[in-house]
Design an enzyme around this catalytic site. Sequence first.
Site, short mmCIF file in Angstrom:
data_model
loop_
_atom_site.label_atom_id
_atom_site.label_comp_id
_atom_site.label_asym_id
_atom_site.label_seq_id
_atom_site.Cartn_x
_atom_site.Cartn_y
_atom_site.Cartn_z
N ASN A 93 4.25 -23.75 -22.84
CA ASN A 93 4.56 -25.06 -22.22
C ASN A 93 3.87 -25.21 -20.87
O ASN A 93 3.42 -26.31 -20.53
CB ASN A 93 6.08 -25.24 -22.08
CG ASN A 93 6.71 -25.70 -23.38
OD1 ASN A 93 6.60 -26.86 -23.75
ND2 ASN A 93 7.31 -24.77 -24.11
N ASN A 149 15.26 -28.73 -18.14
CA ASN A 149 15.01 -27.66 -19.10
C ASN A 149 14.58 -28.27 -20.43
O ASN A 149 14.93 -29.41 -20.74
CB ASN A 149 16.30 -26.84 -19.30
CG ASN A 149 16.11 -25.69 -20.27
OD1 ASN A 149 15.09 -24.99 -20.23
ND2 ASN A 149 17.08 -25.47 -21.15
N HIS A 174 14.81 -27.40 -24.54
CA HIS A 174 15.54 -26.53 -25.47
C HIS A 174 15.11 -26.85 -26.90
O HIS A 174 15.04 -28.02 -27.28
CB HIS A 174 17.05 -26.75 -25.30
CG HIS A 174 17.86 -25.83 -26.16
ND1 HIS A 174 18.00 -24.49 -25.86
CD2 HIS A 174 18.52 -26.04 -27.33
CE1 HIS A 174 18.74 -23.92 -26.81
NE2 HIS A 174 19.07 -24.84 -27.70
N ILE A 204 20.85 -20.71 -14.23
CA ILE A 204 20.58 -21.08 -12.84
C ILE A 204 21.92 -21.09 -12.07
O ILE A 204 22.91 -21.65 -12.54
CB ILE A 204 19.92 -22.48 -12.77
CG1 ILE A 204 18.58 -22.48 -13.54
CG2 ILE A 204 19.73 -22.95 -11.33
CD1 ILE A 204 17.47 -21.68 -12.92
N GLY A 231 4.72 -18.80 -22.12
CA GLY A 231 4.06 -19.73 -21.21
C GLY A 231 3.26 -20.83 -21.88
O GLY A 231 2.43 -21.48 -21.23
N LYS A 263 22.74 -12.48 -8.11
CA LYS A 263 21.99 -13.74 -8.32
C LYS A 263 21.78 -14.48 -7.00
O LYS A 263 20.73 -15.06 -6.76
CB LYS A 263 22.77 -14.61 -9.31
CG LYS A 263 21.94 -15.76 -9.88
CD LYS A 263 22.77 -16.70 -10.73
CE LYS A 263 23.12 -16.16 -12.08
NZ LYS A 263 22.14 -16.47 -13.13
#
Length: 189
Positions: free
Chosen positions: A14, A107, A109, A93, A12, A65
């Site tokens: 970010n 996102n 990366h 996702i 966490g 999902k």
Amino acid sequence: MKKIAIFASGKGSNMVAMKQAISDNRLQASIALLVSDKPKCLALQKAKELGIPTFSFHPKNYKDKLEYETEILKKLGEADVNLIVLAGYMRLIGETLLSKYKNRIINIHPSYLPQFRGKDAIGQALLAKAKYTGVTIHYVDEGIDTGRIIEQEMIQIFDDDSRETLENRVHEVEHRLYPKVIQKILEEL
Ligand code: GRF
């Protein structure tokens, strides 16, 4: 005020950087929800400490999902979320969220994509003895780290870098770049 939801499975850092950017007025948004598939992760704990509303779930308690993403979708709707920001969310996702939040899921990366896609990109770069890696912010599509690139920054890898020293530099870049890019995207929404 635009609202973001952060999806996280890990530490966490970010999320904390985004919260700080909001306090410093570098990011004009509110974090309306932290979604986590790891009910014991540090990100969730930190969100609670910071007073951020949370939704956590055990994927194994759902049929598939479709079922858990339908529940996430409901929470996102209730929180009136404009943008989904993935930050160390370790799941792909699915169509349920992708179709409802088209071009509104991003996102971060830890590599200079398309190099080192997927898990442990920092480890991959070290193993490959690469001279450079980086950070990439991109839109999310159905693939693994394949969506359209929004912003990238290169990071040099030094001969004496350990995993820790490199990871620290990657995080420094992420914590500066992600709030900036989110702000820009929200302005254009
Ligand atoms: C970051 O390095 C991000 O690039 C990757 O997962 C990590 C999350 O770190 N996708 P944190 O949980 O925000 O500390």
